[in-house]
Scaffold this motif. Structure first.
Motif, short mmCIF file in Angstrom:
data_model
loop_
_atom_site.label_atom_id
_atom_site.label_comp_id
_atom_site.label_asym_id
_atom_site.label_seq_id
_atom_site.Cartn_x
_atom_site.Cartn_y
_atom_site.Cartn_z
N ASN A 145 0.83 -1.20 0.00
CA ASN A 145 0.00 0.00 0.00
C ASN A 145 0.87 1.26 0.00
OD1 ASN A 145 -1.34 2.25 1.77
ND2 ASN A 145 -3.07 1.06 0.98
N GLN A 146 1.92 1.25 0.79
CA GLN A 146 2.82 2.39 0.86
C GLN A 146 3.63 2.57 -0.42
OE1 GLN A 146 3.38 4.75 3.85
NE2 GLN A 146 1.31 4.04 3.48
N ALA A 147 3.99 1.45 -1.04
CA ALA A 147 4.73 1.53 -2.30
C ALA A 147 3.90 2.22 -3.37
CB ALA A 147 5.13 0.12 -2.76
N ILE A 148 2.62 1.87 -3.45
CA ILE A 148 1.73 2.50 -4.43
C ILE A 148 1.50 3.97 -4.07
CG2 ILE A 148 -0.57 2.45 -5.47
CD1 ILE A 148 -0.63 -0.57 -4.82
N GLY A 149 1.30 4.23 -2.79
CA GLY A 149 1.07 5.61 -2.34
C GLY A 149 2.23 6.54 -2.63
N ALA A 150 3.44 5.97 -2.73
CA ALA A 150 4.62 6.80 -3.01
C ALA A 150 4.61 7.37 -4.42
CB ALA A 150 5.89 5.97 -2.80
N THR A 151 3.70 6.89 -5.27
CA THR A 151 3.63 7.40 -6.65
C THR A 151 2.81 8.68 -6.75
OG1 THR A 151 1.68 6.04 -7.18
CG2 THR A 151 3.84 5.07 -7.60
N THR A 152 2.41 9.26 -5.63
CA THR A 152 1.63 10.50 -5.65
C THR A 152 2.26 11.59 -6.51
OG1 THR A 152 0.72 10.02 -3.44
CG2 THR A 152 0.59 12.30 -4.19
N ILE A 184 5.81 -0.93 -10.60
CA ILE A 184 5.58 -2.05 -11.52
C ILE A 184 6.38 -3.27 -11.07
CG2 ILE A 184 5.93 -2.85 -13.90
CD1 ILE A 184 5.44 0.03 -14.81
N ILE A 185 7.62 -3.05 -10.70
CA ILE A 185 8.46 -4.16 -10.22
C ILE A 185 7.90 -4.72 -8.92
CG2 ILE A 185 10.75 -4.76 -9.33
CD1 ILE A 185 11.89 -2.65 -11.25
N ALA A 186 7.51 -3.82 -8.00
CA ALA A 186 6.96 -4.27 -6.71
C ALA A 186 5.67 -5.06 -6.91
CB ALA A 186 6.71 -3.07 -5.81
N SER A 187 4.84 -4.65 -7.88
CA SER A 187 3.59 -5.37 -8.15
C SER A 187 3.87 -6.79 -8.63
CB SER A 187 2.77 -4.61 -9.20
OG SER A 187 2.46 -3.31 -8.76
N VAL A 321 7.12 -10.92 2.19
CA VAL A 321 7.68 -9.97 1.24
C VAL A 321 8.73 -10.68 0.40
CG1 VAL A 321 7.29 -7.92 2.66
CG2 VAL A 321 9.38 -9.22 2.96
N SER A 322 8.92 -10.19 -0.81
CA SER A 322 9.92 -10.78 -1.70
C SER A 322 11.04 -9.78 -1.93
CB SER A 322 9.27 -11.15 -3.04
OG SER A 322 8.84 -10.00 -3.73
N VAL A 323 12.17 -10.30 -2.33
CA VAL A 323 13.31 -9.43 -2.65
C VAL A 323 12.94 -8.49 -3.79
CG1 VAL A 323 15.69 -9.37 -3.47
CG2 VAL A 323 14.98 -11.12 -1.83
N THR A 324 12.23 -9.03 -4.79
CA THR A 324 11.81 -8.21 -5.94
C THR A 324 10.89 -7.08 -5.50
OG1 THR A 324 11.90 -10.17 -7.37
CG2 THR A 324 10.69 -8.27 -8.20
N GLY A 325 9.95 -7.39 -4.60
CA GLY A 325 9.04 -6.36 -4.11
C GLY A 325 9.75 -5.26 -3.37
N MET A 326 10.72 -5.63 -2.51
CA MET A 326 11.45 -4.64 -1.74
C MET A 326 12.36 -3.80 -2.64
SD MET A 326 10.16 -4.85 1.15
CE MET A 326 11.18 -3.57 1.88
N LEU A 327 12.93 -4.42 -3.66
CA LEU A 327 13.75 -3.67 -4.61
C LEU A 327 12.89 -2.65 -5.37
CD1 LEU A 327 16.11 -6.43 -6.11
CD2 LEU A 327 16.75 -4.52 -4.62
N GLY A 328 11.69 -3.08 -5.74
CA GLY A 328 10.78 -2.17 -6.43
C GLY A 328 10.40 -0.99 -5.56
N TYR A 329 10.09 -1.26 -4.29
CA TYR A 329 9.72 -0.17 -3.37
C TYR A 329 10.90 0.77 -3.15
CZ TYR A 329 8.29 2.31 0.82
OH TYR A 329 8.00 3.30 1.71
N THR A 332 11.21 3.06 -6.04
CA THR A 332 10.18 4.10 -6.00
C THR A 332 10.55 5.22 -5.03
OG1 THR A 332 8.39 2.59 -6.60
CG2 THR A 332 7.76 4.57 -5.42
N VAL A 333 11.00 4.84 -3.84
CA VAL A 333 11.40 5.85 -2.84
C VAL A 333 12.58 6.67 -3.36
CG1 VAL A 333 12.36 6.19 -0.53
CG2 VAL A 333 10.53 4.51 -0.89
N PHE A 334 13.53 6.00 -4.01
CA PHE A 334 14.67 6.70 -4.59
C PHE A 334 14.19 7.71 -5.64
CE2 PHE A 334 18.15 6.81 -7.82
CZ PHE A 334 19.10 7.46 -7.04
N GLY A 335 13.22 7.30 -6.46
CA GLY A 335 12.66 8.20 -7.45
C GLY A 335 11.97 9.40 -6.83
N VAL A 336 11.25 9.19 -5.72
CA VAL A 336 10.57 10.28 -5.02
C VAL A 336 11.59 11.29 -4.49
CG1 VAL A 336 9.18 10.88 -3.00
CG2 VAL A 336 8.54 8.93 -4.42
#
Length: 347
Positions: A145-152, A184-187, A321-329, A332-336
């Protein structure tokens, strides 16, 4: 709830809000000497006050998010519209007490029917955002939920361009690529992925961004600008009026079921009361942190808050949680963070 957008949806405050707080707004009068020196005096008491304020901000934001998840998913209270209505009822009552009685900030009046209509429109979008976000918590873990919310920021940039034709610097748009790519990666790597929950969460994030952009457009004149506490004072009652018939129609016999639950387990009453009070406290601490910290500090704290919420939720709910999901999140945070830096430099 709010600095720029009211926060029950848990978005970080906008540092630019500091510029829009009326200069006659008096600080919240805690009965302690720390406030006499202000938050930025460099005194020991001032720093202690700031640390306590940030800790309260983190605790209330993360606490209301985790409690929402617990009630809607783990406890089995599957009534997100009713829960949101409880939040808004508490916000309406506490806002009046804080502004009319405690004088946290000067009361700003609604000056025309046109201004009221604009506030009502913002309240409707806000309701859609919060209800959608709470629905998503029934199906998605807090971390996702937080990963998606970071795309604000992505949705904010899109709506700002579509509604105002305002273009950002090209570097700002480039920084949005890792924001979207990370989700997308986290999903793809999310073990608990649920399509309906994902759609609701994306919708909540988009609605939150839309409200932020519309607020800047509709309440742009000096005579119509409201600080976040006064905006909440007027939006919350409108939200209750909208949500009451919605919950009665869409959540069949929710009042009777809640009363029956309370007879079997009275904890539900305390959980709802505490959760609703915490929802208001999110707004209060958001406002105070925005007022008493620098823009840079606010950016750093806002970006870190989502990561802290993810870690705490995983420790509490033990969701896989998966490694792929955490890498995706992480991407996203890095992009923000890059987006925040690009926006700052473009100014």
């Amino acid at each position: 709830f709010v600095a720029e957008s009211l926060v029950v949806a848990n978005a970080p405050p906008d540092p630019n809000l500091r510029k829009r707080i009326p200069t006659d707004a008096t600080p919240f009068r805690f009965p302690m000497s720390a406030m006499k020196g202000g938050a930025g005096t460099g005194t020991g008491t001032g720093r202690f006050f700031n640390v306590g304020l940030v800790a309260s901000w983190y605790s209330s934001n993360i606490g209301v998010l985790l409690l929402n998840k617990y009630l809607l998913s783990n406890y089995g209270f599957r009534y997100p519209i009713f829960l949101t209505m409880c939040h808004m009822t508490a916000c309406a009552l506490f806002s009046y007490v804080a502004i009319a009685w405690m004088k946290v900030v000067p009361m700003q009046t609604v000056r025309s029917s046109v201004q009221f209509t604009k506030i009502a429109a913002l309240s409707l979008i806000f309701c859609a955002s919060v209800v959608s976000g709470n629905i998503s918590l029934r199906y998605l873990p807090v971390s996702f939920n937080q990963a998606i919310g970071a795309t604000t920021p992505f949705f904010t940039a899109v709506f700002a361009y579509l509604m105002t034709l305002k273009r950002e610097a090209w570097l700002t748009y480039v920084t949005l690529i890792p924001v979207v790519t990370g989700v997308i990666i986290a999903s793809g790597g999310e073990p608990s992925f649920h399509l309906f929950g994902f759609i609701m969460c994306v919708g909540a994030t988009a609605a939150r961004a839309l409200k932020s952009v519309l607020q800047g457009i509709l309440l742009s004149s000096e005579g119509e600008k409201l600080n976040s506490m006064n905006l909440l004072l007027y939006m919350a009652p409108i939200a209750v009026v909208v949500l009451l018939p919605a919950t009665l129609i869409m959540e069949d016999d929710v009042v009777g079921i809640t009363i029956a639950l309370a007879r079997d387990d009275f904890r539900i009453v305390w959980l709802l009361l505490f959760n609703s009070s915490l929802a208001y406290f999110v707004n209060l601490t958001n406002f105070l942190v925005t007022k008493h910290t620098s823009a840079l500090t606010l950016q750093v704290l806002g970006n870190a808050k989502g990561a802290v919420a993810v870690v705490v939720s995983i420790l509490i709910f033990r969701n896989p949680v998966s490694v792929t999901g955490m890498l995706g999140y992480t991407l996203t945070v890095f992009g923000v963070i890059l987006y925040s830096e690009a926006k700052k430099r473009s100014k």
